[in-house]
Each structure stands twice: as structure tokens, then as C-alpha cells.
Scaffold this motif. Sequence first.
Motif, short mmCIF file in Angstrom:
data_model
loop_
_atom_site.label_atom_id
_atom_site.label_comp_id
_atom_site.label_asym_id
_atom_site.label_seq_id
_atom_site.Cartn_x
_atom_site.Cartn_y
_atom_site.Cartn_z
N SER A 146 0.86 -1.09 -0.13
CA SER A 146 0.04 -0.04 0.05
C SER A 146 0.86 1.21 0.08
CB SER A 146 -0.85 -0.08 1.34
OG SER A 146 -1.72 -1.20 1.23
N THR A 147 2.05 1.04 0.03
CA THR A 147 2.91 2.24 0.30
C THR A 147 4.25 2.30 -0.80
OG1 THR A 147 2.59 2.27 2.59
CG2 THR A 147 4.47 3.57 1.94
N ILE A 155 6.47 9.23 0.95
CA ILE A 155 5.64 8.07 0.61
C ILE A 155 4.27 8.58 -0.17
CG2 ILE A 155 6.44 6.75 2.04
CD1 ILE A 155 3.78 6.84 3.84
N ILE A 156 3.86 7.69 -1.01
CA ILE A 156 2.55 7.96 -1.62
C ILE A 156 1.73 6.59 -1.01
CG2 ILE A 156 1.26 7.94 -3.72
CD1 ILE A 156 3.84 8.57 -5.37
N THR A 157 0.46 7.01 -0.42
CA THR A 157 -0.28 5.82 -0.30
C THR A 157 -1.88 6.21 -0.42
OG1 THR A 157 -0.89 4.26 1.52
CG2 THR A 157 -0.70 6.73 2.00
N SER A 158 -2.63 5.08 -0.69
CA SER A 158 -4.10 5.27 -0.93
C SER A 158 -4.96 4.68 0.58
CB SER A 158 -4.73 4.44 -1.92
OG SER A 158 -4.35 2.86 -1.97
N ASP A 159 -4.02 4.18 1.29
CA ASP A 159 -4.56 3.75 2.66
C ASP A 159 -5.10 4.82 3.76
OD1 ASP A 159 -5.23 0.96 4.13
OD2 ASP A 159 -3.80 1.95 5.50
N PRO A 160 -5.97 4.87 4.11
CA PRO A 160 -6.05 5.82 5.08
C PRO A 160 -5.41 5.87 6.45
CG PRO A 160 -8.32 4.54 4.75
CD PRO A 160 -7.51 4.23 3.71
N SER A 161 -5.48 4.47 6.85
CA SER A 161 -4.64 4.20 8.21
C SER A 161 -3.35 4.57 8.24
CB SER A 161 -5.14 2.86 8.74
OG SER A 161 -4.39 2.02 7.71
N ILE A 162 -2.57 4.45 7.02
CA ILE A 162 -1.22 4.64 6.97
C ILE A 162 -1.02 6.10 6.76
CG2 ILE A 162 0.83 4.64 5.33
CD1 ILE A 162 -0.11 1.73 4.59
N SER A 178 -7.93 5.14 -4.21
CA SER A 178 -7.61 3.70 -4.35
C SER A 178 -7.87 3.05 -5.79
CB SER A 178 -8.07 2.85 -3.21
OG SER A 178 -9.43 2.86 -3.25
N GLY A 179 -7.55 2.32 -6.26
CA GLY A 179 -8.15 1.56 -7.49
C GLY A 179 -7.00 1.90 -8.67
N TYR A 180 -7.44 1.54 -9.77
CA TYR A 180 -6.83 1.97 -11.30
C TYR A 180 -5.48 1.32 -11.25
CZ TYR A 180 -10.30 5.71 -10.41
OH TYR A 180 -11.46 6.31 -10.21
N ILE A 181 -5.32 0.30 -10.47
CA ILE A 181 -4.06 -0.51 -10.94
C ILE A 181 -4.61 -1.76 -10.81
CG2 ILE A 181 -1.85 -0.95 -9.52
CD1 ILE A 181 -1.92 1.66 -8.37
N LYS A 182 -4.02 -2.54 -11.80
CA LYS A 182 -4.46 -3.93 -11.97
C LYS A 182 -3.74 -4.91 -10.88
CE LYS A 182 -4.27 -7.27 -15.93
NZ LYS A 182 -3.89 -7.52 -17.31
N LEU A 183 -4.44 -6.08 -10.54
CA LEU A 183 -3.95 -7.04 -10.01
C LEU A 183 -4.83 -8.36 -10.17
CD1 LEU A 183 -2.12 -8.48 -7.86
CD2 LEU A 183 -3.38 -7.56 -5.89
N PRO A 184 -4.40 -9.05 -11.11
CA PRO A 184 -5.36 -10.37 -11.29
C PRO A 184 -5.64 -10.89 -9.98
CG PRO A 184 -3.50 -9.94 -12.93
CD PRO A 184 -3.18 -9.08 -11.73
N GLY A 185 -7.10 -11.36 -10.10
CA GLY A 185 -7.63 -11.95 -8.72
C GLY A 185 -8.12 -11.20 -7.84
N TYR A 186 -8.03 -9.91 -8.06
CA TYR A 186 -8.71 -8.92 -7.17
C TYR A 186 -9.28 -7.79 -7.82
CZ TYR A 186 -6.16 -11.13 -2.98
OH TYR A 186 -5.66 -11.90 -2.16
N ASP A 187 -9.80 -7.05 -7.07
CA ASP A 187 -10.48 -5.96 -7.70
C ASP A 187 -9.52 -4.81 -8.21
OD1 ASP A 187 -13.08 -7.01 -7.41
OD2 ASP A 187 -13.36 -5.78 -5.48
N TYR A 188 -8.50 -4.66 -7.43
CA TYR A 188 -7.29 -3.66 -7.88
C TYR A 188 -6.47 -4.01 -6.92
CZ TYR A 188 -9.34 -1.19 -3.50
OH TYR A 188 -9.69 -0.81 -2.63
N GLY A 192 2.26 0.81 -3.93
CA GLY A 192 3.66 0.32 -3.41
C GLY A 192 4.14 -0.89 -4.22
N GLY A 193 2.85 -1.65 -4.49
CA GLY A 193 3.25 -3.21 -5.14
C GLY A 193 3.45 -2.92 -6.88
N ALA A 194 3.13 -1.53 -7.19
CA ALA A 194 3.43 -1.30 -8.80
C ALA A 194 4.47 -0.56 -8.95
CB ALA A 194 2.08 -0.69 -9.26
#
Length: 249
Positions: A146-147, A155-162, A178-188, A192-194
Motif C-alpha cells: 500500500s506504500t 511516500i505515496i499511499t491510498s490507505d487512510p490508516s497509513i 484507491s484503485g486504477y491499478i491492475k492485480l489479477p484475482g482482486y478488484d485492484y 506500492g506493489g506497482a
Amino acid sequence: MNVRNPFIPIKKADAVIIDGRVEQEITKKLNKMDIQTIRTVKCEEVDEAIAYHPDIAIHPIDANTLVIAPNVFEYYKYIFKNRPIKLIKGDKYLKGNYPNDIAYNVARVSRYAIHNTKYTSPKLKYYLEKQGIRLIHVNQGYTKCSTAIVGSNSIITSDPSIYKACKKYNIDLLYIKSGYIKLPGYDYGFIGGATGVISEKEFLFTGRYDNHPNKKDIDKFLAKNNKKAVILSDKEIIDIGSIIPLKYN
């Protein structure tokens, strides 16, 4: 103690650890940049979508020291046997779904490690604290996913708790939708992972992020932090579990 963030190499990285399933377009681009690519092995015990993600099974303590989940330790012991990388076998086996798969998915910024500390690997905690790193507890478990670590204190994050937790520590933050980033198997997937950093100037994206509603904000934030965006693929940005840089000396 001046602790260097291992996700931001001082000099250009020699290699990166990257999802074993990534397309050749990405690895070829990295190889052209004189970056060696080390593909991950599947962690059979976790969800298929994240089973090859580097940040699920590996956490860099520094630029050439890695804590690795015991599930996949023997593979990396073999892979790194002729490379100057120190490996530490983690104490928590990864299994099943959340929260049993997050022990090593820890974000780093400034002198802090951000995680849901109820589930952090005790051995990883020990090595972080040994370096003078303070742990910040948040409700999110996939904090590295998420980071996006942009600079030593940014940092850049879309997570409110972070976002909420880091604001208290004078960390330079960009909060995005949040969203707009592909992750097969999940909605998005997650920013950080991209992404990943291979030098003090080069910030990598796995693909194009033109459709992200915060694209201009991201570009401005990178410019403010003296980072150049490097796009590794002409395809849509995809979460591959972070790009972990390594420096051999």
C-alpha cells in the motif's frame, strides 16, 4: 544512527527482486538499464494472486541483507549463494489468507517501519529495532503493498490508516484514490506493489498510469522529490508486489 532506507539505494541498484511471473517486456527494460533481474519463486502456501510477490516473502533490512520467509528460504539461499547478499531466515511461516500472509510486508520511511504490528515477524522486528527503526502500528497489514516509497521521508499511499499515522511523524505524504491499478484475482492493486526505486533519481512504474485520477498529483510529487518516472511497460500499471532493489557493495 543514520539509517538508510533499503528501498532507496544510494547508488544505482545492481539488481532487483521481481515477481517471477512478470512479462519479458519489463525484465528486458530493466536489463537494458544494466539492472539484473532476480525472479521470485512461488510461495505455495498463500493466495495465488500474491504467491510470487517479493514483498510478501522478503523484507530488506538494508541494501544487501534480506529477511526471508522460511517457506521459500532454500530457494533464495541457492539463488544468492554466489552473490554478496546476507540472508536471514524468518521465523513466521506464511499460510492461507490475511492476516497469516503479512508477516514480512512492512513499509519503511524515515526512521520508521509501518505495519500491523500484531502480525509482524518477531525476528524482523528484532532486526529493525536493532537498526534503531521504530515500528508504527496501523490497521492495514499489507503496508508495503500500500506504500510507494519515494524518498527518505516521502511516500505515496491510498490507505487512510497509513496516511493518518504518518501525518503525526512529519512524513511527506501524497494521498491518492484507491484503485486504477491492475492485480489479477482482486478488484485492484496498490501503488506500492506497482513501483520501486533503483537510484536516488529513478522511480519505476510497472506500466502506464495515465488513467489514474491522481496522475498529475503523482507527477508533481515525484518532481518535488527529484525523481524521474521510468515506465517499464506500455501496458496498464500492475501490482507485482513491489520492486526490491539490491546493491552488492
